[in-house]
Design a protein around this motif. Structure first.
Motif, PDB file in Angstrom:
ATOM      1  N   GLN B   2      20.535  11.984  12.194  1.00 38.28           N
ATOM      2  CA  GLN B   2      20.263  11.669  13.581  1.00 38.28           C
ATOM      3  C   GLN B   2      18.812  11.260  13.795  1.00 38.28           C
ATOM      4  N   GLN B   3      18.033  11.262  12.747  1.00 36.31           N
ATOM      5  CA  GLN B   3      16.611  11.049  12.928  1.00 36.31           C
ATOM      6  C   GLN B   3      16.334   9.703  13.551  1.00 36.31           C
ATOM      7  N   GLY B   4      15.410   9.699  14.527  1.00 36.21           N
ATOM      8  CA  GLY B   4      15.062   8.456  15.188  1.00 36.21           C
ATOM      9  C   GLY B   4      14.124   7.639  14.350  1.00 36.21           C
ATOM     10  N   GLU B   5      14.003   6.383  14.732  1.00 37.24           N
ATOM     11  CA  GLU B   5      13.105   5.473  14.047  1.00 37.24           C
ATOM     12  C   GLU B   5      11.968   5.135  14.975  1.00 37.24           C
ATOM     13  N   GLU B   6      10.779   5.113  14.448  1.00 39.59           N
ATOM     14  CA  GLU B   6       9.633   4.722  15.261  1.00 39.59           C
ATOM     15  C   GLU B   6       9.039   3.453  14.708  1.00 39.59           C
ATOM     16  N   CYS B  89       8.247  10.828  18.368  1.00 38.62           N
ATOM     17  CA  CYS B  89       9.194  11.059  19.441  1.00 38.62           C
ATOM     18  C   CYS B  89      10.200  12.097  18.961  1.00 38.62           C
ATOM     19  N   ALA B  90      10.785  12.809  19.883  1.00 42.55           N
ATOM     20  CA  ALA B  90      11.782  13.820  19.535  1.00 42.55           C
ATOM     21  C   ALA B  90      12.848  13.844  20.614  1.00 42.55           C
ATOM     22  N   THR B  91      14.088  13.700  20.211  1.00 45.01           N
ATOM     23  CA  THR B  91      15.194  13.770  21.165  1.00 45.01           C
ATOM     24  C   THR B  91      15.691  15.208  21.237  1.00 45.01           C
ATOM     25  N   PHE B  98      13.311  14.867  15.374  1.00 49.78           N
ATOM     26  CA  PHE B  98      12.089  14.075  15.396  1.00 49.78           C
ATOM     27  C   PHE B  98      12.282  12.711  14.765  1.00 49.78           C
ATOM     28  N   GLY B  99      11.517  11.752  15.275  1.00 54.69           N
ATOM     29  CA  GLY B  99      11.464  10.429  14.676  1.00 54.69           C
ATOM     30  C   GLY B  99      10.558  10.444  13.463  1.00 54.69           C
ATOM     31  N   THR B 100      10.412   9.269  12.905  1.00 48.80           N
ATOM     32  CA  THR B 100       9.674   9.126  11.652  1.00 48.80           C
ATOM     33  C   THR B 100       8.167   9.050  11.863  1.00 48.80           C
ATOM     34  N   GLY B 101       7.736   8.843  13.099  1.00 53.68           N
ATOM     35  CA  GLY B 101       6.302   8.887  13.388  1.00 53.68           C
ATOM     36  C   GLY B 101       5.605   7.550  13.291  1.00 53.68           C
ATOM     37  N   THR B 102       4.582   7.388  14.108  1.00 50.56           N
ATOM     38  CA  THR B 102       3.680   6.232  14.058  1.00 50.56           C
ATOM     39  C   THR B 102       2.284   6.761  13.810  1.00 50.56           C
ATOM     40  N   ARG B 103       1.654   6.221  12.782  1.00 50.13           N
ATOM     41  CA  ARG B 103       0.290   6.620  12.461  1.00 50.13           C
ATOM     42  C   ARG B 103      -0.650   5.677  13.214  1.00 50.13           C
ATOM     43  N   LEU B 104      -1.376   6.202  14.209  1.00 49.82           N
ATOM     44  CA  LEU B 104      -2.275   5.403  15.044  1.00 49.82           C
ATOM     45  C   LEU B 104      -3.719   5.642  14.618  1.00 49.82           C
ATOM     46  N   THR B 105      -4.419   4.545  14.360  1.00 46.97           N
ATOM     47  CA  THR B 105      -5.847   4.620  14.026  1.00 46.97           C
ATOM     48  C   THR B 105      -6.619   3.827  15.059  1.00 46.97           C
ATOM     49  N   ILE B 106      -7.576   4.480  15.692  1.00 51.18           N
ATOM     50  CA  ILE B 106      -8.432   3.815  16.666  1.00 51.18           C
ATOM     51  C   ILE B 106      -9.771   3.525  15.996  1.00 51.18           C
ATOM     52  N   ILE B 107     -10.116   2.264  15.968  1.00 55.42           N
ATOM     53  CA  ILE B 107     -11.352   1.840  15.298  1.00 55.42           C
ATOM     54  C   ILE B 107     -12.491   1.815  16.313  1.00 55.42           C
ATOM     55  N   PRO B 108     -13.545   2.611  16.071  1.00 48.13           N
ATOM     56  CA  PRO B 108     -14.648   2.670  17.065  1.00 48.13           C
ATOM     57  C   PRO B 108     -15.381   1.344  17.180  1.00 48.13           C
TER      58      PRO B 108
END
Lengths: 114, 108
Positions: B2-6, B89-91, B98-108
């Motif tokens: 059932q795992q979601g996709e991100e 995300c989690a339903t 839980f979904g598979t996750g998105t790795r977010l990087t913010i560049i200063p």
């Protein structure tokens, strides 16, 4: 005054050993969980307890045995550890009913089986 | 499963830009939740949207939900370096998936 705490934070052990991870929450929540996060960051529920009673038991090997001495504690005992058990184990809790669907996670226990 | 996709799996943007992450799922839901995980830490709840809601705001966060398409999006506006983390995300239906996750990087 940590809400959900786990001990130990790190656990390195040999294959075949038996180990326990402890979890405590001081939020007064009725429901507690164990999750496993693998090396690819997939997070999957293992067990859920509500007021000391087991309510969710995913297809987890019976080498894993949760124990809830009271509703503030949910411990995880693992027998005959295998290499594939290496992961981060998270405890979580949440209140029952109403707006209480949010889960509060502990900091995780990083288990490495050698 | 059932795992979601991100989507995307990883996202790098400049500080100050907006970041959008998408989540698709397969099952019925009572609600959908977004969590943040900083490196080496536990998950922190960000926002919850119920199945009968279409949009929700919390500070710089905006979540949408389309139950007909079984999808949700998380928008972080005016990103900051401190937003660097993995977002899941989690339903919620009997249990959190839980979904598979998105790795977010913010560049200063």
């Amino acid at each position: 005054d940590t809400a959900v705490s786990q001990t130990p934070k790190y656990l390195v052990t040999q294959m075949g050993n038996d180990k326990s991870i402890k979890c405590e929450q001081n939020l007064g929540h009725d429901t507690m969980y164990w999750y496993k996060q693998d090396s690819k960051k997939f997070l999957k529920i293992m067990f859920s307890y509500n007021n000391k009673e087991l309510i969710i038991n995913e297809t987890v090997p019976n080498r894993f045995s949760p124990k809830s001495p009271d509703k503030a504690h949910l411990n995880l005992h693992i027998n005959s550890l295998e290499l594939g058990d290496s992961a981060v184990y998270f405890c979580a809790s949440r209140p029952t009913g109403g707006e209480g669907e949010t889960q509060y996670f502990g900091p995780g226990t990083r288990l490495l089986v050698l | 499963s059932q795992q979601g996709e991100e989507d995307p799996q990883a996202l790098s943007i400049q500080e100050g830009e907006n970041a959008t992450m998408n989540c698709s799922y397969k099952t019925s839901i009572n609600n959908l939740q977004w969590y943040r995980q900083n490196s080496g830490r536990g998950l922190v709840h960000l926002i919850l949207i119920r199945s009968n809601e279409r949009e929700k705001h919390s500070g710089r966060l905006r979540v949408t939900l389309d139950t007909s398409k079984k999808s949700s999006s998380l928008l972080i506006t005016a990103s900051r370096a401190a937003d660097t983390a993995s977002y899941f995300c989690a339903t919620d239906y009997v249990k959190l998936t839980f979904g598979t996750g998105t790795r977010l990087t913010i560049i200063p």
